[in-house]
Design a protein around this motif. Sequence first.
Motif, PDB file in Angstrom:
ATOM      1  N   SER A   1      31.424  55.935  50.098  1.00  0.00           N
ATOM      2  CA  SER A   1      32.111  56.334  51.317  1.00  0.00           C
ATOM      3  C   SER A   1      32.181  55.126  52.244  1.00  0.00           C
ATOM      4  N   GLY A   2      33.037  55.229  53.269  1.00  0.00           N
ATOM      5  CA  GLY A   2      33.071  54.196  54.292  1.00  0.00           C
ATOM      6  C   GLY A   2      34.230  53.232  54.218  1.00  0.00           C
ATOM      7  N   GLY A   3      35.105  53.354  53.237  1.00  0.00           N
ATOM      8  CA  GLY A   3      36.249  52.468  53.181  1.00  0.00           C
ATOM      9  C   GLY A   3      37.238  52.774  54.286  1.00  0.00           C
ATOM     10  N   GLY A   4      38.254  51.939  54.411  1.00  0.00           N
ATOM     11  CA  GLY A   4      39.275  52.150  55.424  1.00  0.00           C
ATOM     12  C   GLY A   4      40.114  50.918  55.626  1.00  0.00           C
ATOM     13  N   SER A   5      40.847  50.909  56.722  1.00  0.00           N
ATOM     14  CA  SER A   5      41.738  49.798  57.057  1.00  0.00           C
ATOM     15  C   SER A   5      41.275  49.136  58.344  1.00  0.00           C
ATOM     16  N   VAL A   6      41.183  47.821  58.322  1.00  0.00           N
ATOM     17  CA  VAL A   6      40.793  47.062  59.511  1.00  0.00           C
ATOM     18  C   VAL A   6      41.634  45.812  59.596  1.00  0.00           C
ATOM     19  N   GLU A   7      41.620  45.200  60.768  1.00  0.00           N
ATOM     20  CA  GLU A   7      42.285  43.921  60.933  1.00  0.00           C
ATOM     21  C   GLU A   7      41.338  42.795  60.525  1.00  0.00           C
TER      22      GLU A   7
ATOM     23  N   GLN B   1      22.830  39.900  33.805  1.00  0.00           N
ATOM     24  CA  GLN B   1      23.918  39.201  34.489  1.00  0.00           C
ATOM     25  C   GLN B   1      24.560  40.204  35.437  1.00  0.00           C
ATOM     26  N   TRP B   2      24.118  40.235  36.673  1.00  0.00           N
ATOM     27  CA  TRP B   2      24.491  41.297  37.596  1.00  0.00           C
ATOM     28  C   TRP B   2      25.979  41.381  37.836  1.00  0.00           C
ATOM     29  N   PHE B   3      26.685  40.261  37.676  1.00  0.00           N
ATOM     30  CA  PHE B   3      28.108  40.206  37.991  1.00  0.00           C
ATOM     31  C   PHE B   3      28.989  40.668  36.827  1.00  0.00           C
ATOM     32  N   TYR B   4      28.369  41.038  35.703  1.00  0.00           N
ATOM     33  CA  TYR B   4      29.124  41.450  34.526  1.00  0.00           C
ATOM     34  C   TYR B   4      29.259  42.969  34.504  1.00  0.00           C
ATOM     35  N   PRO B   5      30.480  43.497  34.675  1.00  0.00           N
ATOM     36  CA  PRO B   5      30.655  44.953  34.761  1.00  0.00           C
ATOM     37  C   PRO B   5      30.126  45.710  33.549  1.00  0.00           C
ATOM     38  N   GLY B   6      30.173  45.071  32.378  1.00  0.00           N
ATOM     39  CA  GLY B   6      29.757  45.743  31.155  1.00  0.00           C
ATOM     40  C   GLY B   6      28.297  46.133  31.109  1.00  0.00           C
ATOM     41  N   GLU B   7      27.480  45.569  32.032  1.00  0.00           N
ATOM     42  CA  GLU B   7      26.053  45.897  32.029  1.00  0.00           C
ATOM     43  C   GLU B   7      25.746  47.248  32.658  1.00  0.00           C
ATOM     44  N   TYR B   8      26.707  47.786  33.409  1.00  0.00           N
ATOM     45  CA  TYR B   8      26.437  48.948  34.250  1.00  0.00           C
ATOM     46  C   TYR B   8      26.781  50.247  33.548  1.00  0.00           C
ATOM     47  N   HIS B   9      25.849  51.188  33.648  1.00  0.00           N
ATOM     48  CA  HIS B   9      26.010  52.475  32.986  1.00  0.00           C
ATOM     49  C   HIS B   9      26.712  53.500  33.872  1.00  0.00           C
ATOM     50  N   TYR B  10      26.573  53.330  35.163  1.00  0.00           N
ATOM     51  CA  TYR B  10      27.074  54.352  36.090  1.00  0.00           C
ATOM     52  C   TYR B  10      27.945  53.708  37.162  1.00  0.00           C
ATOM     53  N   TRP B  11      29.044  54.388  37.478  1.00  0.00           N
ATOM     54  CA  TRP B  11      30.007  53.893  38.465  1.00  0.00           C
ATOM     55  C   TRP B  11      30.408  55.002  39.409  1.00  0.00           C
ATOM     56  N   GLY B  12      30.661  54.611  40.651  1.00  0.00           N
ATOM     57  CA  GLY B  12      31.271  55.540  41.581  1.00  0.00           C
ATOM     58  C   GLY B  12      32.771  55.575  41.368  1.00  0.00           C
ATOM     59  N   GLN B  13      33.453  56.409  42.154  1.00  0.00           N
ATOM     60  CA  GLN B  13      34.902  56.584  41.968  1.00  0.00           C
ATOM     61  C   GLN B  13      35.698  55.521  42.704  1.00  0.00           C
ATOM     62  N   GLY B  14      35.050  54.779  43.584  1.00  0.00           N
ATOM     63  CA  GLY B  14      35.721  53.716  44.324  1.00  0.00           C
ATOM     64  C   GLY B  14      36.189  54.156  45.689  1.00  0.00           C
ATOM     65  N   THR B  15      36.217  53.200  46.611  1.00  0.00           N
ATOM     66  CA  THR B  15      36.723  53.433  47.953  1.00  0.00           C
ATOM     67  C   THR B  15      37.595  52.255  48.362  1.00  0.00           C
ATOM     68  N   GLN B  16      38.744  52.551  48.955  1.00  0.00           N
ATOM     69  CA  GLN B  16      39.722  51.503  49.291  1.00  0.00           C
ATOM     70  C   GLN B  16      39.339  50.789  50.586  1.00  0.00           C
ATOM     71  N   VAL B  17      39.386  49.474  50.545  1.00  0.00           N
ATOM     72  CA  VAL B  17      39.227  48.639  51.732  1.00  0.00           C
ATOM     73  C   VAL B  17      40.495  47.809  51.878  1.00  0.00           C
ATOM     74  N   THR B  18      41.139  47.915  53.027  1.00  0.00           N
ATOM     75  CA  THR B  18      42.362  47.175  53.293  1.00  0.00           C
ATOM     76  C   THR B  18      42.189  46.367  54.572  1.00  0.00           C
ATOM     77  N   VAL B  19      42.410  45.064  54.478  1.00  0.00           N
ATOM     78  CA  VAL B  19      42.269  44.174  55.625  1.00  0.00           C
ATOM     79  C   VAL B  19      43.624  43.547  55.895  1.00  0.00           C
TER      80      VAL B  19
END
Length: 126
Positions: A6-12, A106-124
Amino acid sequence: VQLQESGGGSVESGGSLRLSCTASGAGYIVGSYCLSWFRQAPGKDREGVANRDPDGSTAYVDSVKGRFTISEDKAANTLHLQMNSLLPEDTAVYYCAAAPAAYCTQWFYPGEYHYWGQGTQVTVSS
């Protein structure tokens, strides 16, 4: 394990947002998971943004160092990403991800992760 962002949105440009990710499910044990934030902009690969290991150590991609802060509220099973001084290039869908500690190499490698959220949009906007 379920993750809910939660917490995504649009900001300048120059603005701030705080993302949250709450973990739930019988399989989730506080302190046993490597927790990270990723983002994916249109047409680009998913990119690791910030990581928090079970021992509390943190890591960031170079482009957000000094602007973003990852933190964890263990009592609330919630991971946060405080994003300050936002730039248009930070625009993306942001995802939280969790991996059992034994898989965090390797924390930056997506393949290591078993669980994901649905995503939240951030627009700047500029």
